[in-house]
Design an enzyme around this catalytic site. Structure first.
Site, PDB file in Angstrom:
ATOM      1  N   ARG A 101      -0.439  -9.806  10.694  1.00 38.68           N
ATOM      2  CA  ARG A 101       0.859  -9.235  11.062  1.00 38.68           C
ATOM      3  C   ARG A 101       1.983 -10.243  10.872  1.00 38.68           C
ATOM      4  O   ARG A 101       3.150  -9.873  10.842  1.00 38.68           O
ATOM      5  CB  ARG A 101       0.891  -8.784  12.542  1.00 38.68           C
ATOM      6  CG  ARG A 101      -0.051  -7.672  12.948  1.00 38.68           C
ATOM      7  CD  ARG A 101       0.002  -6.503  12.040  1.00 38.68           C
ATOM      8  NE  ARG A 101      -1.070  -6.592  11.047  1.00 38.68           N
ATOM      9  CZ  ARG A 101      -1.084  -5.880   9.930  1.00 38.68           C
ATOM     10  NH1 ARG A 101      -0.137  -5.039   9.661  1.00 38.68           N
ATOM     11  NH2 ARG A 101      -2.080  -6.011   9.055  1.00 38.68           N
ATOM     12  N   LYS A 131       0.807  -1.212   0.000  1.00 37.78           N
ATOM     13  CA  LYS A 131       0.000   0.000   0.000  1.00 37.78           C
ATOM     14  C   LYS A 131       0.848   1.273   0.000  1.00 37.78           C
ATOM     15  O   LYS A 131       0.663   2.153  -0.837  1.00 37.78           O
ATOM     16  CB  LYS A 131      -0.888  -0.040   1.243  1.00 37.78           C
ATOM     17  CG  LYS A 131      -1.723   1.170   1.445  1.00 37.78           C
ATOM     18  CD  LYS A 131      -2.248   1.173   2.863  1.00 37.78           C
ATOM     19  CE  LYS A 131      -1.103   1.411   3.831  1.00 37.78           C
ATOM     20  NZ  LYS A 131      -1.567   1.734   5.188  1.00 37.78           N
ATOM     21  N   THR A 132       1.780   1.331   0.941  1.00 42.30           N
ATOM     22  CA  THR A 132       2.590   2.542   1.051  1.00 42.30           C
ATOM     23  C   THR A 132       3.415   2.753  -0.205  1.00 42.30           C
ATOM     24  O   THR A 132       3.600   3.877  -0.672  1.00 42.30           O
ATOM     25  CB  THR A 132       3.510   2.452   2.281  1.00 42.30           C
ATOM     26  OG1 THR A 132       2.719   2.060   3.391  1.00 42.30           O
ATOM     27  CG2 THR A 132       4.161   3.778   2.571  1.00 42.30           C
ATOM     28  N   GLN A 147      -9.722  -3.639   7.664  1.00 40.72           N
ATOM     29  CA  GLN A 147      -8.825  -3.229   8.741  1.00 40.72           C
ATOM     30  C   GLN A 147      -9.332  -1.986   9.455  1.00 40.72           C
ATOM     31  O   GLN A 147      -8.562  -1.262  10.082  1.00 40.72           O
ATOM     32  CB  GLN A 147      -7.421  -2.977   8.198  1.00 40.72           C
ATOM     33  CG  GLN A 147      -6.728  -4.237   7.737  1.00 40.72           C
ATOM     34  CD  GLN A 147      -5.263  -4.000   7.423  1.00 40.72           C
ATOM     35  OE1 GLN A 147      -4.450  -3.784   8.301  1.00 40.72           O
ATOM     36  NE2 GLN A 147      -4.934  -4.030   6.139  1.00 40.72           N
ATOM     37  N   ASP A 152      -4.306   8.194   2.900  1.00 47.24           N
ATOM     38  CA  ASP A 152      -3.899   6.875   3.397  1.00 47.24           C
ATOM     39  C   ASP A 152      -4.905   6.414   4.450  1.00 47.24           C
ATOM     40  O   ASP A 152      -5.519   7.244   5.121  1.00 47.24           O
ATOM     41  CB  ASP A 152      -2.507   7.021   4.017  1.00 47.24           C
ATOM     42  CG  ASP A 152      -1.871   5.687   4.324  1.00 47.24           C
ATOM     43  OD1 ASP A 152      -2.352   4.657   3.788  1.00 47.24           O
ATOM     44  OD2 ASP A 152      -0.908   5.657   5.098  1.00 47.24           O
ATOM     45  N   GLU A 153      -5.067   5.121   4.620  1.00 50.91           N
ATOM     46  CA  GLU A 153      -5.960   4.573   5.666  1.00 50.91           C
ATOM     47  C   GLU A 153      -7.330   5.241   5.638  1.00 50.91           C
ATOM     48  O   GLU A 153      -7.869   5.656   6.666  1.00 50.91           O
ATOM     49  CB  GLU A 153      -5.345   4.767   7.065  1.00 50.91           C
ATOM     50  CG  GLU A 153      -3.934   4.255   7.222  1.00 50.91           C
ATOM     51  CD  GLU A 153      -3.871   2.766   7.540  1.00 50.91           C
ATOM     52  OE1 GLU A 153      -4.856   2.030   7.290  1.00 50.91           O
ATOM     53  OE2 GLU A 153      -2.810   2.327   8.043  1.00 50.91           O
TER      54      GLU A 153
END
Length: 746
Positions: free
Chosen positions: A614, A33-34, A265, A217-218
């Site tokens: 994770r 994503k980043t 998420q 983002d997010e």
DNA sequence: CCTCCGCCTGTTTTT
DNA sequence: CAGGCGGAGG
């Protein structure tokens, strides 16, 4: 530069090179994503679709913003300074500093963190003589903040009962108090910035024209106000829609919005995040491009399969299925302990084994639902001599000695800051007790002035203690006026008496170290963010904003590598080779309080999903049949989330009871998975863990809290279903499930 | 003004 | 069980 796109998978490539239209990227955990976000910015700039000046990128944490800037400057030879990349709060602060007059704020307005806000509210209630039993400060704070997060001012708030009418009135009083003191809380930062743009048309036009590309983002974590703010900046706010309103059409002064998020998420609904913003965005912006990033580069197949199976139990998802070409990897290890202590022992044994096998300590994470669970784990790690680091808890800029020092700094910059005044007027103690403080409050209230002004006019009379304090502040102000920031801080620490105070304290050593660290923080702030100081009203104001907005996690944790302990929330965005998730019990995870909330169980499930994803290579899930909670033993059932994982992916490594007990076999539900047992001996196949159930066997004398003494006469079942038949004599013969009943061997 | 004691209340958390 | 907070006493 041309290899900007090298190594991107087709979906990532598509996302990065999208035409200039609104887009929603559904980016699964570990899907890069980043990378997509930063490469998109670089690509836009490289292809002349945007210049650094016209890009606005917004994140939720400082860490994410910093990461983006770092990667960006590695990709492009541009100066990222001056680019509008930051957190919602950071960017709003920037906006308000630049236009403080238009926003109706003093140039050196201060930012209240949540602790400051709470004390401001307590002070307000006290001043107004409000019963804080009936209006608990924390509740009121939540009331105020959630209104602000919905964009609702006190004047617009609805009240449907007397209590709420009163709370709305207090909200209004609080607004007035903040305005008078020239302070702004976190939610206010956003609301003020929103209102500034909403009301001031030339200014709005200016920024709408300036930003051609907005990246978020997010996105699933945005609240109502943040989304409204984005719409406004993107030229989609009320009254600025293009006449034709065609889906996806861009009018003049409209920005292209590139939103990245993952509805699976979304774990911050409890603080106002609205996943629904993703759907609204798609509809209201007429999004033509929805791209799913589903290839996961982080976890092995079994881990992903488990995550996918779990999250499939949620309804109303936008839909996404993660896959990997990394191979299935190991099964997920499931451990069932008799007590929380057993569970912790098992985890620490496994951790040591992993370390022996060569896994780096900082690649091992111990995750839990709530902070209270860290205690047992810490204790075991400590006795085993395994270095560990607990995340969460008190941050650097939240420590009392730091807040005290900063309060002096604040008071010098802005004498109206009553929060700062109240904090240090008698710290270190200088004989200004509750009486004199009450008199001050009274006088200030009557004159509608700040505490400082009230104190200054009151203390004219004699050599009072209050007068001494005022003179101290005046002295500090003049003496430090010409000093550079770090020396200012140092001078304040010395002259205010803070250093002397902590020198005389038994446990003052660490606090003194922190105060020196504060001077260092000022030095590195100037070095790293020195360019911000001009636009934010000078070194002091910029440093104080920095202290409020960046709690300073980085200050701690240097030194040897350590096992990482944190809540699942804190683990979002991180990854580890091995992850232990403990406390998988009904009532704990999912948490019992979640049942009361709307869609609470689904949010807990998303939290579990975050936890699972994770892990890169190895994942442990564990639970305990009994757990000490709030000082008493709780009997626990396993989390329903365990039942939602495909049995074939799991390997049960619960200790096997003594062979005399019938339930000592058949834990491995997944056939081929069972063959791969834990690398540490003692659990799994061997019947050597005879005392794993506290030494229970047939013929054993036991005690039960209700039935008294008894003897085990039979046993059956295994794992969660293990039951024993106990003859309690006069109390009768009973079958008891070991998962619920607590039996103590006698 | 400071210290000690007892009560009470216990999710998740960034900014 | 524990830490935080408020009230009472020195």
């Amino acid at each position: 530069m041309s290899d900007l796109l090298a190594g991107l998978n087709p979906d990532q490539f598509a996302a990065v090179t999208l035409p200039s239209q609104h887009a929603l990227i559904l980016a699964g955990a570990g899907s890069g994503k980043t990378r997509v976000l930063t490469t998109r910015i670089a690509w836009l700039i490289q292809h002349g679709q945007a210049n650094p000046h016209s890009v606005l990128a917004v994140t939720f944490t400082n860490k994410a913003a910093k990461e983006m800037l770092t990667r960006l400057s590695a990709m492009l030879p541009i100066n990222t300074r001056g680019m509008w990349i930051g957190t919602f709060h950071g960017l709003c602060n920037r906006l308000l500093r630049a236009h403080y007059r238009e926003a109706g704020l003093p140039q050196l307005f201060q930012i209240l963190d949540s602790g400051d806000q709470l004390s401001a509210i307590k002070r307000l209630l006290k001043n107004l003589g409000v019963d804080d039993e009936k209006f608990p400060p924390r509740e009121l704070m939540h009331f105020i903040n959630s209104h602000k997060e919905q964009g609702i001012r006190a004047g617009e708030a609805e009240a449907w009962d007397d209590w709420t009418r009163r709370r709305v009135a207090l909200y209004a009083e609080y607004e007035a108090q903040c305005q008078r003191e020239g302070v702004v809380d976190f939610a206010e930062l956003l609301l003020r910035a929103y209102e500034l743009l909403n009301r001031n048309e030339p200014l709005r036009r200016h920024y709408q024209t300036r930003f051609s590309h907005i990246l978020v983002d997010e996105f699933q974590d945005t609240n109502k106000l943040q989304y409204a703010w984005l719409k406004l900046l993107a030229g989609r706010g009320p009254g600025v829609l293009p006449a034709d309103g065609a889906p996806g059409a861009l009018g003049a002064g409209q920005a292209v919005v590139f939103a990245v998020g993952d509805d699976d998420q979304s774990i911050y609904a409890f603080r106002g995040a609205e996943v629904g913003n993703m759907r609204d965005f798609e509809r209201e912006f007429g999004v033509l491009n929805v791209i799913r990033l589903e290839q996961n580069y982080r976890s092995h197949g079994n881990i992903l399969d488990a995550a996918n199976a779990l999250i499939a139990h949620n309804r109303g998802r936008l839909g996404k299925n993660l896959w990997t070409d990394a191979g299935a990897g190991e099964p997920i290890r499931v451990f069932e302990g008799f007590t929380d202590l057993d569970e912790a022992r098992f985890i620490v044994d496994e951790v040591r084994e992993l370390i022996r096998d060569g896994i780096e300590r900082d690649q091992i994470a111990l995750l839990y639902r709530s902070n209270a669970q860290s205690r047992v784990l810490e204790h075991q790690l400590f006795s085993a001599g395994v270095p560990y680091r607990v995340h969460g808890g008190l941050r650097f800029f939240e420590r009392q000695e730091i807040k005290h020092a900063l309060a002096y700094l604040r008071l010098i910059a802005n004498a109206d800051d009553d929060t700062a005044f109240a904090r240090v007027v008698n710290f270190p103690t200088r004989g200004i007790g509750t009486r004199s403080l009450e008199a001050l409050q009274e006088a200030a209230h009557r004159a509608n002035s700040s505490l400082y002004n009230a104190a200054a006019s009151l203390s004219g009379k004699a050599g009072t203690a209050v007068g001494g304090f005022i003179r101290l502040i005046e002295k500090l102000r003049s003496e430090t006026a010409a000093l550079p920031l770090p020396e200012k801080v140092e001078h304040i620490i010395d002259v205010s008496g803070l250093r002397q105070h902590y020198l005389g304290e038994k446990e003052g050593g660490e606090r003194l170290e922190n105060l020196s660290e504060l001077i260092n923080a000022a030095v590195s702030f100037l070095r790293e963010d020195g360019d911000r100081t001009a636009e934010e009203g000078g070194e002091v104001a910029a440093f104080l904003s920095h202290a409020s907005l960046e709690a300073g996690e980085h200050q701690a944790g240097a030194g040897e590598t350590a096992i990482q302990l944190m809540t699942v929330h804190a683990a979002k965005g991180l990854e580890f080779d091995a992850v232990f998730l403990s406390g998988l019990e009904q009532g704990l995870f999912p948490h019992e309080n979640a049942a009361q909330e709307r869609d609470g169980l689904e949010e807990e499930r998303r939290l579990m999903y975050v936890a699972i994803t994770r892990a890169r290579k190895r994942l442990y899930l564990s639970w305990a049949q009994t757990r000490m909670l709030h000082g008493q033993t709780r009997y626990c059932a396993p989390s329903i989330f365990l039942d939602e994982l495909p049995v074939a992916l799991l390997s049960r490594i619960t200790p096997v009871a003594a062979p005399t007990l019938a339930y000592g076999r058949g834990y491995g539900a997944g056939s081929q998975a069972t063959s791969q047992t834990s690398s540490s001996g003692g659990y799994g196949q061997a019947p050597m863990a005879a005392d794993a159930y506290g030494g229970l066997r047939i013929g054993q004398n036991v005690e039960h809290s209700r039935f008294g003494q008894g003897v085990i006469v039979a046993a059956e079942g295994g794992g969660n279903d293990a039951r024993v038949q106990v003859n309690f004599g006069s109390a009768g013969v009973k079958w008891l499930a070991l998962a619920y009943a607590k039996l103590t061997p006698r």
